[in-house]
Design an enzyme around this catalytic site. Structure first.
Site, PDB file in Angstrom:
ATOM      1  N   ASP A  48       0.727  -1.227  -0.053  1.00 27.45           N
ATOM      2  CA  ASP A  48      -0.054  -0.025  -0.036  1.00 27.45           C
ATOM      3  C   ASP A  48       0.961   1.376  -0.119  1.00 27.45           C
ATOM      4  OD1 ASP A  48       0.733  -0.366   2.528  1.00 27.45           O
ATOM      5  OD2 ASP A  48      -1.114   0.157   3.590  1.00 27.45           O
ATOM      6  N   SER A  49       2.164   1.240   0.068  1.00 28.75           N
ATOM      7  CA  SER A  49       3.162   2.253  -0.188  1.00 28.75           C
ATOM      8  C   SER A  49       2.795   2.439  -1.346  1.00 28.75           C
ATOM      9  CB  SER A  49       4.745   1.698  -0.121  1.00 28.75           C
ATOM     10  OG  SER A  49       4.817   0.628  -0.826  1.00 28.75           O
ATOM     11  N   ASP A  87      -0.787  -6.157  -0.137  1.00 23.35           N
ATOM     12  CA  ASP A  87      -1.401  -5.470   1.000  1.00 23.35           C
ATOM     13  C   ASP A  87      -2.925  -5.447   1.333  1.00 23.35           C
ATOM     14  OD1 ASP A  87       0.813  -4.810   2.796  1.00 23.35           O
ATOM     15  OD2 ASP A  87       1.364  -3.232   2.019  1.00 23.35           O
ATOM     16  N   LYS A 117      -1.004  -9.376   3.082  1.00 20.48           N
ATOM     17  CA  LYS A 117      -0.131  -8.887   4.417  1.00 20.48           C
ATOM     18  C   LYS A 117      -0.935  -7.954   5.108  1.00 20.48           C
ATOM     19  CE  LYS A 117       3.243  -5.718   3.894  1.00 20.48           C
ATOM     20  NZ  LYS A 117       2.849  -4.705   5.007  1.00 20.48           N
ATOM     21  N   GLU A 119      -0.856  -5.358   8.803  1.00 18.89           N
ATOM     22  CA  GLU A 119      -0.170  -4.685   9.970  1.00 18.89           C
ATOM     23  C   GLU A 119      -0.833  -4.836  11.204  1.00 18.89           C
ATOM     24  OE1 GLU A 119       0.493  -0.593   9.037  1.00 18.89           O
ATOM     25  OE2 GLU A 119       1.227  -0.789   6.783  1.00 18.89           O
ATOM     26  N   GLU A 186       9.627  -3.881  10.489  1.00 21.66           N
ATOM     27  CA  GLU A 186      10.002  -2.607   9.788  1.00 21.66           C
ATOM     28  C   GLU A 186      10.395  -1.579  10.972  1.00 21.66           C
ATOM     29  OE1 GLU A 186       8.213   1.036   7.116  1.00 21.66           O
ATOM     30  OE2 GLU A 186       6.831  -0.745   7.296  1.00 21.66           O
TER      31      GLU A 186
END
Length: 288
Positions: A48-49, A87, A117, A119, A186
């Site tokens: 999602d970057s 993501d 993925k 978070e 991270e």
């Protein structure tokens, strides 16, 4: 030429057991994915970057599930023989399990990802378990979690005090227990990342987490300086200045157009005499 065989979660865990480092790179479209695959990247992350580096947002928070499906599908077309992780964007896995699974289904069925993925730590473990039980591999992500940047006080290194180190270890173990096949660490201190990597049976993939993770991940645009104004990051190694090359090339194109140096004769297509006679009559080509 031998066709590259895509990895899977069994092979990824075997690589950890054998001490073979994992290479992961982000990609957001067909050409970047194709180049990553041709270069031999083990895993592609459709991060999602893309909100920051492709869509022009100042964070990942505005990225939607539609954005992720669109870009994941593009990546899948470019890297048919590479394990692809997509993501789960902001607030797509914090509601009901049914809604969460609906978003996962889209990334797998429409985006053609192999895994997702997520978070977070303890709070997402029930969702991780449900997704894994539904047959979809999950990659965890702890440490600095950009989707939570407003609640953790900015982009700060994690694991700098004993309490935080214990928290990270507890979260990593919980994610492993919930069924995650690996965990991204991270911006975590090297010592804490090393301890977590030694403790877990699943691979850790570091970004700004030191030298002792089981693999590393970086952003496509960071390693290539593929941007108009690159901001140096301590944890990134850049391998080329593609942005500079692109800007110079476009600038040369603009100059050639202004000076009528492009197109040259070798770039044009000529018409035969019959066409010229139709257009200009007996004067022919000389009438132009």
């Amino acid at each position: 030429m031998t066709v590259k065989q895509a990895l899977n979660i069994v092979k990824l865990k075997k690589m950890k057991a054998e001490g073979v480092p994992l290479s992961m790179l982000t990609a957001y479209d067909y050409p970047s994915a194709a180049l990553a695959e041709e270069a031999g990247v083990d895993v592609i992350l459709v991060g999602d970057s893309l909100g920051n580096v492709v869509l022009g947002y100042n964070s990942t928070l505005p990225v939607t599930i539609d954005d992720m499906v669109y870009h994941t599908r593009s990546v899948a077309r470019g890297a048919e023989h590479t394990f692809i992780v997509a993501d789960m964007p902001f607030m797509t896995y914090h509601g009901s399990i049914d809604v969460t699974l609906g978003h996962v289904r889209r990334l797998i069925q429409e985006g053609h990802a192999h895994a997702v993925k997520m978070e977070g730590g303890l709070e997402i473990c029930p969702a991780v378990s449900a997704i894994v039980s539904a047959g979809v591999p999950v990659l965890g992500h702890i440490g600095l979690t950009p989707q939570s940047v407003n609640t953790i006080g900015g982009y700060r290194v994690q694991g700098k005090d004993p309490e935080d180190a214990v928290r990270l270890m507890r979260e990593a173990k919980a994610l492993e227990q919930a069924g995650a096949f690996g965990i991204v660490l991270e911006l975590v201190t090297e010592e804490v990342a090393e301890a977590i990597s030694r403790e877990l049976s699943i691979p850790t993939i570091g970004i700004g987490a030191g030298r002792y993770c089981d693999g590393q991940v970086l952003v496509f645009h960071d390693i290539l300086k593929y941007t108009s104004s690159y901001r140096e990051k301590r944890f990134v190694k850049t391998y080329a200045d593609v942005g500079g090359v692109i800007k110079d090339a476009i600038g040369q194109y603009v100059q050639d157009v202004k000076q009528r140096a492009f197109p040259e004769e070798r770039h044009v297509f000529g018409a035969d005499e019959e066409v010229l006679h139709t257009l200009y009559g007996a004067a022919g080509k000389g009438a132009r």
